[in-house]
Design an enzyme around this catalytic site. Sequence first.
Site, PDB file in Angstrom:
ATOM      1  N   ARG A 229      38.765   8.767  -9.683  1.00  0.00           N
ATOM      2  CA  ARG A 229      38.735   9.000  -8.172  1.00  0.00           C
ATOM      3  C   ARG A 229      37.961  10.020  -7.838  1.00  0.00           C
ATOM      4  O   ARG A 229      37.793  10.904  -8.209  1.00  0.00           O
ATOM      5  CB  ARG A 229      40.328   8.977  -7.699  1.00  0.00           C
ATOM      6  CG  ARG A 229      41.246   7.704  -8.286  1.00  0.00           C
ATOM      7  CD  ARG A 229      42.489   7.834  -7.957  1.00  0.00           C
ATOM      8  NE  ARG A 229      42.601   7.800  -6.300  1.00  0.00           N
ATOM      9  CZ  ARG A 229      43.700   8.103  -5.828  1.00  0.00           C
ATOM     10  NH1 ARG A 229      44.961   8.313  -6.403  1.00  0.00           N
ATOM     11  NH2 ARG A 229      43.822   8.072  -4.469  1.00  0.00           N
ATOM     12  N   HIS A 230      37.672   9.887  -6.473  1.00  0.00           N
ATOM     13  CA  HIS A 230      36.908  10.800  -5.837  1.00  0.00           C
ATOM     14  C   HIS A 230      38.145  12.283  -5.722  1.00  0.00           C
ATOM     15  O   HIS A 230      39.149  11.717  -5.911  1.00  0.00           O
ATOM     16  CB  HIS A 230      36.529  10.419  -4.440  1.00  0.00           C
ATOM     17  CG  HIS A 230      37.715  10.027  -3.846  1.00  0.00           C
ATOM     18  ND1 HIS A 230      38.824  10.897  -3.253  1.00  0.00           N
ATOM     19  CD2 HIS A 230      38.082   8.711  -3.532  1.00  0.00           C
ATOM     20  CE1 HIS A 230      39.456   9.877  -2.556  1.00  0.00           C
ATOM     21  NE2 HIS A 230      39.253   8.726  -2.765  1.00  0.00           N
ATOM     22  N   ASN A 236      43.380  11.759   2.560  1.00  0.00           N
ATOM     23  CA  ASN A 236      44.250  11.733   1.782  1.00  0.00           C
ATOM     24  C   ASN A 236      45.535  12.661   2.257  1.00  0.00           C
ATOM     25  O   ASN A 236      46.831  12.409   2.147  1.00  0.00           O
ATOM     26  CB  ASN A 236      44.095  12.302   0.142  1.00  0.00           C
ATOM     27  CG  ASN A 236      43.190  11.341  -0.517  1.00  0.00           C
ATOM     28  OD1 ASN A 236      42.280  11.588  -1.206  1.00  0.00           O
ATOM     29  ND2 ASN A 236      43.151  10.066  -0.185  1.00  0.00           N
ATOM     30  N   ARG A 280      33.230  10.633   0.260  1.00  0.00           N
ATOM     31  CA  ARG A 280      33.965  11.116  -0.773  1.00  0.00           C
ATOM     32  C   ARG A 280      33.675  11.202  -2.213  1.00  0.00           C
ATOM     33  O   ARG A 280      33.862  11.886  -2.949  1.00  0.00           O
ATOM     34  CB  ARG A 280      35.570  11.021  -0.309  1.00  0.00           C
ATOM     35  CG  ARG A 280      35.763   9.266  -0.285  1.00  0.00           C
ATOM     36  CD  ARG A 280      37.215   9.454   0.005  1.00  0.00           C
ATOM     37  NE  ARG A 280      37.844   7.897   0.333  1.00  0.00           N
ATOM     38  CZ  ARG A 280      37.478   7.053   1.290  1.00  0.00           C
ATOM     39  NH1 ARG A 280      36.657   7.035   1.824  1.00  0.00           N
ATOM     40  NH2 ARG A 280      38.102   5.703   0.791  1.00  0.00           N
ATOM     41  N   GLU A 300      35.822   1.522  -1.465  1.00  0.00           N
ATOM     42  CA  GLU A 300      37.180   1.096  -1.536  1.00  0.00           C
ATOM     43  C   GLU A 300      37.766  -0.251  -0.744  1.00  0.00           C
ATOM     44  O   GLU A 300      36.853  -0.939  -0.020  1.00  0.00           O
ATOM     45  CB  GLU A 300      37.955   2.185  -0.788  1.00  0.00           C
ATOM     46  CG  GLU A 300      39.598   2.237  -0.865  1.00  0.00           C
ATOM     47  CD  GLU A 300      40.248   1.874  -2.140  1.00  0.00           C
ATOM     48  OE1 GLU A 300      39.812   0.963  -3.054  1.00  0.00           O
ATOM     49  OE2 GLU A 300      41.132   2.655  -2.434  1.00  0.00           O
ATOM     50  N   HIS A 365      37.124   4.763  -6.011  1.00  0.00           N
ATOM     51  CA  HIS A 365      38.574   4.917  -5.258  1.00  0.00           C
ATOM     52  C   HIS A 365      39.842   4.189  -5.856  1.00  0.00           C
ATOM     53  O   HIS A 365      39.452   3.309  -6.776  1.00  0.00           O
ATOM     54  CB  HIS A 365      38.319   4.055  -3.825  1.00  0.00           C
ATOM     55  CG  HIS A 365      37.025   4.611  -3.227  1.00  0.00           C
ATOM     56  ND1 HIS A 365      36.865   5.558  -2.127  1.00  0.00           N
ATOM     57  CD2 HIS A 365      35.600   4.129  -3.314  1.00  0.00           C
ATOM     58  CE1 HIS A 365      35.700   5.778  -1.849  1.00  0.00           C
ATOM     59  NE2 HIS A 365      35.104   5.126  -2.532  1.00  0.00           N
TER      60      HIS A 365
END
Length: 446
Positions: A229-230, A236, A280, A300, A365
């Site tokens: 994932r980033h 977040n 991201r 995403e 994502h």
Amino acid sequence: MGTYTVSNAQNLRICVVMVGLPARGKSFISQKIVRYLSWLSFKAKSFNVGGYRRKGAPRPSADFFDYSNAEAYKIREQAVKEAVEDMMKWFEEEEGCVAILDATNSTRVRRNWILKLCRENCIEPMFLESWCDDEDVVLRNIADVKNSSPDYEGVDSEAATSDFLERINKYKEVYQPLQDDIDKDLTFVRLINVAQQVVINRIETYLESRIVFYVMNLHIKPRYIWLSRHGESIYNIEKKIGGDSSLSPRGLKYAAKLKEMVKESAGDRDLTVWTSTLIRTQETAQYLPYKQLQWKALDELDAGVCDGMTYEEIEEKYPEDFKARDEDKYEYRYRGGESYRDVVIRLEPIIMELERQENILIITHQAVLRCIYAYFMNVPQEESPWMSIPLHTLIRLEPRAYGTKVKKIKADIPAVSTYKERGTSQVGETYDEKRKSLHILNSTSD
Ligand SMILES: Nc1ncnc2c1ncn2[C@@H]1O[C@H](COP(=O)(O)OP(=O)(O)OP(=O)(O)O)[C@@H](O)[C@H]1O
């Protein structure tokens, strides 16, 4: 009959009849087709005749496969009959769509028998032959899977190899490959030396053509696929979903560390980095000294009108949607946005390209990664949207003969948890023994 992601408007039933000498990758190809079609929501199942034969002859030597061995021949015929019976039952009782008859089916007499049965039962037969005369490939295949097969339990590997080669010779005595002229009326695909050359004949339906396209793209070179994932993003931290925010300071630390982690895992291997088009993932990839490609398809899951909201805000503003998503997360489509099923559809070209490529690192994502992971690990649809895939963790997948090996590499850089369990709007993990399977990537083992 369920919903399909690619059209099966005619409600076709297809039997893929594998053809080929032993150790030509028939089971490998069968299992991959089943995994691919199941991921696309087609009901698919492989029927391995070797498994049925093992009931009557658990550890046969090469002589067993001699066509003049009448006793053994009976056992082998019985095995194929049982497999075909189960396959027909599966079509009827479970509304199966694509069955794979995984056996050598090496003679025309056998193939004609299957052909007749299929036609009597309104099933489209499609023959898929794997033909290979590259001795090195065959020897590698034997070392890869045959020496450790239940047929050779307790036998040393040299003796097993020599017996298996002998078994192949027995089949060669009667083997009749598919032929352009004699078999011109059949629907068939011939893969020659993996996919160096592919011959296709009378492929008539869309679903058949999808299967052909998929098998044409398979290769057997060893390679790794890394998934991440980033790094932790500003959204977040704010518990917001969607958006296009930058990384947090801890996320940037992960980006810097990722370079070392990948170097350590990949060694001198060359690889290509795939990111989404969102900031991201690109910030996460910024220090990686490899070729990079951006894919819109890796963006995403689109949360539509909920984009930029926290789960608490969604629960308050759209309580019915919030509940509906928890009840069927795979099918639920955000207003003006996407469902997991929609994401799988747009990821199909990514999967196809991944099959063709060698070493690839994908930075994407949470929802997209769940879908890609589900393809490689055969995770059922009802579970995949609930898998926990933590931030700041590099996952290494190693495709093997009959499955995929997973290694998890943690960066040891703290990050928030973005995991939301069913029935709550709070994010964060509450580890629950009963739901262990949903936390696959949080378990401690590799
Ligand atoms: N198209 C192909 N041609 C040759 N080898 C392949 C091909 N696809 C996969 N393989 C290799 O075949 C091996 C697996 O062999 P597999 O057990 O599937 O053979 P099989 O043909 O089903 O043999 P058997 O008839 O004994 O069941 C793996 O090592 C895989 O890399």
